[in-house]
Scaffold this motif. Structure first.
Motif: not given
Length: 136
Positions: A6-7, A9-11, A13
Motif C-alpha cells: 500500500i505504501s 503504491v500510494i506514497i 511511486k
C-alpha cells in the motif's frame, strides 16, 4: 507485507521523481508518531481514534521511507540510523501514551501493572548480576 504494498503504491511511486527525500518522510513519520502518542495520552475516546489514524499514517510513512530510499537510490547511513531511531522513539512513546490512558481509565489496575513491572525489572537486574559473576 500489505503495508509495504500500500505504501509503495500510494506514497512511494508518486514521490520517486520529486525532490522529496526519504529523510523528509522519516521526519514526518517522527512528527505524526509523536502527535499520535500525545493524543493517546489524553485518554479521550475521540483523541484515541484520531491518534490511531495518525499512528497508522505514521506506520505507512515508516514503510515508505525505506522503499523510497531504495527505489530512488537515495540510501545513506545517516538515513538508516535516523529511521531506526525514529522508529524506536515512536514505538516507545506510543506505549507511554497508551499507558497514560490506561492510568486515567483504570488507576488501580495501572498500580498493579507498575508493581509487576518493578518486580520483573528487579528480577532481570538480579539475573544480570548473577550472569556477570558467572562470566568473571
Amino acid at each position: 507485507t500489505w503495508l509495504h504494498r500500500i505504501s509503495r503504491v500510494i506514497i512511494v511511486k508518486p514521490l520517486i521523481t520529486t525532490k522529496i527525500t526519504p529523510n523528509q518522510l522519516t521526519f514526518i513519520r517522527l512528527i505524526t508518531g509523536a502527535i499520535a502518542a500525545y493524543l493517546f495520552s489524553l485518554g479521550d475516546p475521540f483523541f484515541l481514534d484520531f491518534g490511531g489514524v495518525l499512528f497508522l499514517i505514521s506506520m505507512f510513512l515508516d514503510r515508505a521511507d525505506g522503499d523510497l530510499a531504495r527505489m530512488s537510490g537515495k540510501i545513506s547511513s545517516f538515513g538508516h540510523s535516523f529511521d531506526l531511531y525514529s522508529d524506536s522513539f515512536c514505538n516507545t512513546i506510543l506505549f507511554v501514551g497508551l499507558g497514560k490512558t490506561y492510568q486515567i481509565w483504570e488507576p488501580k489496575i495501572f498500580e498493579k501493572f507498575k508493581q509487576v513491572a518493578r518486580k520483573k525489572a528487579y528480577q532481570n537486574r538480579s539475573n544480570l548480576k548473577w550472569e556477570n559473576k558467572q562470566g568473571s
